[in-house]
Each structure stands twice: as structure tokens, then as C-alpha cells.
Design a protein around this motif. Structure first.
Motif, PDB file in Angstrom:
ATOM      1  N   ALA A  76      47.710  49.741  33.165  1.00 18.87           N
ATOM      2  CA  ALA A  76      46.821  48.571  33.102  1.00 18.87           C
ATOM      3  C   ALA A  76      46.043  48.551  31.789  1.00 18.87           C
ATOM      4  O   ALA A  76      45.858  47.490  31.178  1.00 18.87           O
ATOM      5  CB  ALA A  76      45.872  48.573  34.293  1.00 18.87           C
TER       6      ALA A  76
ATOM      7  N   SER B 204      39.115  53.655  38.219  1.00 15.32           N
ATOM      8  CA  SER B 204      39.189  52.321  37.634  1.00 15.32           C
ATOM      9  C   SER B 204      37.880  51.985  36.904  1.00 15.32           C
ATOM     10  O   SER B 204      37.890  51.410  35.806  1.00 15.32           O
ATOM     11  CB  SER B 204      39.472  51.327  38.765  1.00 15.32           C
ATOM     12  OG  SER B 204      39.177  50.034  38.378  1.00 15.32           O
TER      13      SER B 204
ATOM     14  N   ILE C  86      43.314  47.529  38.706  1.00 14.25           N
ATOM     15  CA  ILE C  86      44.606  47.325  39.356  1.00 14.25           C
ATOM     16  C   ILE C  86      44.315  46.926  40.800  1.00 14.25           C
ATOM     17  O   ILE C  86      43.270  47.286  41.346  1.00 14.25           O
ATOM     18  CB  ILE C  86      45.517  48.585  39.308  1.00 14.25           C
ATOM     19  CG1 ILE C  86      44.880  49.794  40.028  1.00 14.25           C
ATOM     20  CG2 ILE C  86      45.846  48.967  37.883  1.00 14.25           C
ATOM     21  CD1 ILE C  86      45.799  51.014  40.070  1.00 14.25           C
TER      22      ILE C  86
ATOM     23  N   ASP D 223      50.205  44.285  34.374  1.00  8.69           N
ATOM     24  CA  ASP D 223      49.568  43.759  35.585  1.00  8.69           C
ATOM     25  C   ASP D 223      50.036  44.665  36.741  1.00  8.69           C
ATOM     26  O   ASP D 223      51.199  44.603  37.140  1.00  8.69           O
ATOM     27  CB  ASP D 223      50.044  42.306  35.762  1.00  8.69           C
ATOM     28  CG  ASP D 223      49.523  41.691  37.036  1.00  8.69           C
ATOM     29  OD1 ASP D 223      48.782  42.359  37.778  1.00  8.69           O
ATOM     30  OD2 ASP D 223      49.875  40.527  37.290  1.00  8.69           O
TER      31      ASP D 223
END
Ligand SMILES: C[S@@+](CC[C@H](N)C(=O)[O-])C[C@H]1O[C@@H](n2cnc3c(N)ncnc32)[C@H](O)[C@@H]1O
Length: 257
Positions: free
Chosen positions: A64, A87, A94, A69
């Protein structure tokens, strides 16, 4: 090792123990390899990628960061929570889905790529379940979409167990000490690790992992049975030569029409 060892194995202890095996540098090299293999198979730009068995998202999030994507699928709520934390740290997003891999086809059929990375395939007792995973993969891929499956393969494991290689070792991670014994059963074709863990507070725990170690020949046949075509084998993580002393990176694709 119980039949469904994988239902409880992937937790905070697993992450602490495996952190050394999956350093950020290692992950970047692996994702370099993934992008090289995709380019060699006609997928050069940003792609819609399903990171199947995504774990803590280390591979999916690095993809990512590079503009892909990504959806990550895993059945462990603990691993998905770790992926959410990661993240925030890496500043990439994601989509995360808590689901069994055999039901991945519920995501629909629009992915350019499915990445199944890091010895995540073959945990089930029955080959029929592994075939179900491959069939679900075919169904989530768009026509012409590509599967990348990276794992250990039986020939290399068998050679290691036939030689005098040290298959019992100690290792350490984040306050843990682990005595690891690796095993291989040529009748069932399964290989695994028995771990005796001493936790940071001094308590002891035993746990193990076990997977069906397929040969490249068997895995190619299983892909064909799942209607995945044009199998190619590499040593990985990039498009390097496959051999007895390499890991296995199998690439196959859904038919274009
Ligand atoms: C070796 S780990 C993850 C590896 C990850 N791809 C990486 O390279 O870091 C395997 C993962 O598969 C997940 N898993 C095991 N069995 C599963 C199943 N039946 N369906 C979905 N996820 C599963 C586990 O929860 C675990 O996070």
C-alpha cells in the motif's frame, strides 16, 4: 500439534517470536521481489491486491505504501488488530477482512493479484481444504489475474531432514527464549516446529505448528485442479531460479476469459 493449531497460534506471543524473522528490511526486499515478479507477469503499475493470510499486514501495508490498492484477509482477530496498529505507524491504509481463506471468494472477483505469502498455505489436515483455498483464489481474481504463492517446499525440507543439519535450536526474541525442534513426516508429507517457550515472566508454554509441505510438482497440480493456469516456479522473493535449496514462489493465473 492439534488439527486446528492455526486457530489459536497467531497471537501476541507469535508476533513477538517472529518479529526477528520478519524485519522491515526483509519485508522491503520481499515486496521488491513481489513487484519484480508482477512486472515479469505483465502487471507493472498499481494493482488491486488481496493479501490472503495477511497476518499483521507487513506485506500488504508495504504494498500500500508503494501505491497498490490492498485488501488483507485473515481469520485471526489478534493479527488483524496488529495490522490496524501497523497501519497507523506506516501511514498507509488497507482494507482488513476477518474471514476464513476458504471463503475469500465472498469478496467478489475483481482482484488483479492474490499474494499468499510466507508459508501460510497447507495448514489444513485435508488436501480438499487447500484446494478450496485455491478455488476461492481463482474466484476473487479478475480474468487474467495472478496468484503469487510463497512457501517452503517439500524437497528442500526432506533434504534438510536427511542430512545432519541441526534441526533443534535455541532462539530468542523480545524477552522470550525458545527451544525449537523441527520435524518432517514423509508419510503424511507434513512438516512443523515444536516450540518450548519461556515467557518474559518465567512461565513456560509449549505450542507447535504443522503444515502440509507440498512439492512444487504437487502444488502445480493442485493449481491446475483449481483451474489456475500457466504455473511458473521461482526461488523468490523475486523472479530468481527455483531449486532444491530455495523457497518456492509459485505464480499461476486465472484464464483471461
Ligand atoms: C505465517 S502467518 C502470516 C504471514 C503473512 N502473510 C506474512 O508474510 O507476514 C499465517 C497467517 O494465516 C492466518 N490463517 C491461518 N489459517 C487461516 C484460515 N483458515 N483462514 C484465514 N487466515 C488463516 C493466521 O491467522 C496467520 O495470520
Amino acid at each position: 500439534v492439534s488439527d486446528a493449531w492455526w486457530a489459536t497460534f497467531f497471537d501476541a506471543t507469535y508476533r513477538a517470536l517472529w518479529a526477528e524473522r520478519t524485519t522491515p528490511e526483509r519485508t522491503r526486499l520481499e515486496v521488491d521481489g513481489i513487484e519484480q515478479v508482477l512486472a515479469a507477469h505483465g502487471i507493472a503499475g498499481p494493482a488491486r491486491i488481496l493479501d490472503l493470510f495477511c497476518g499483521d499486514g507487513r506485506i500488504g501495508l508495504e504494498l500500500a505504501v508503494r501505491g497498490h490498492d490492498v485488501t488483507g484477509l485473515d481469520r485471526s482477530a489478534s493479527m488483524l488488530a496488529a495490522a490496524r496498529e501497523r497501519s497507523l505507524v506506516v501511514g498507509a491504509r488497507i482494507e482488513l477482512v476477518e474471514e476464513d481463506a476458504r471463503l475469500a471468494h465472498r469478496l467478489g472477483g475483481h482482484f488483479d493479484v492474490v499474494a499468499c505469502w510466507g508459508s501460510s498455505f497447507g495448514y489444513f489436515e485435508e488436501t480438499a481444504d487447500d484446494l478450496e483455498v485455491l478455488e476461492a483464489i481463482r474466484r476473487v481474481l479478475r480474468p487474467g489475474g495472478v496468484l503469487l504463492l510463497e512457501t517452503a517446499h517439500r524437497d528442500r525440507i526432506a533434504i534438510a531432514h536427511a542430512s545432519d543439519a541441526q534441526l533443534r535450536d535455541w532462539w530468542h526474541g523480545d524477552g522470550y527464549t525458545v527451544l525449537r525442534e523441527r520435524w518432517f513426516d514423509p508419510t503424511s508429507g507434513r512438516a512443523g516446529e515444536d516450540l518450548q517457550i519461556t515467557l518474559p515472566d518465567g512461565t513456560r508454554e509449549r505450542r507447535g505448528l504443522s503444515l502440509r509441505a507440498y512439492t512444487a510438482t504437487e502444488l502445480v497440480a493442485l493449481c491446475r485442479a483449481a483451474d489456475l493456469h500457466d504455473p511458473a516456479t521461482y526461488g523468490g522473493p523475486g523472479p530468481t531460479a527455483f531449486g532444491l535449496d530455495t523457497r518456492l514462489l509459485l505464480v499461476a493465473r486465472r484464464a483471461p476469459t
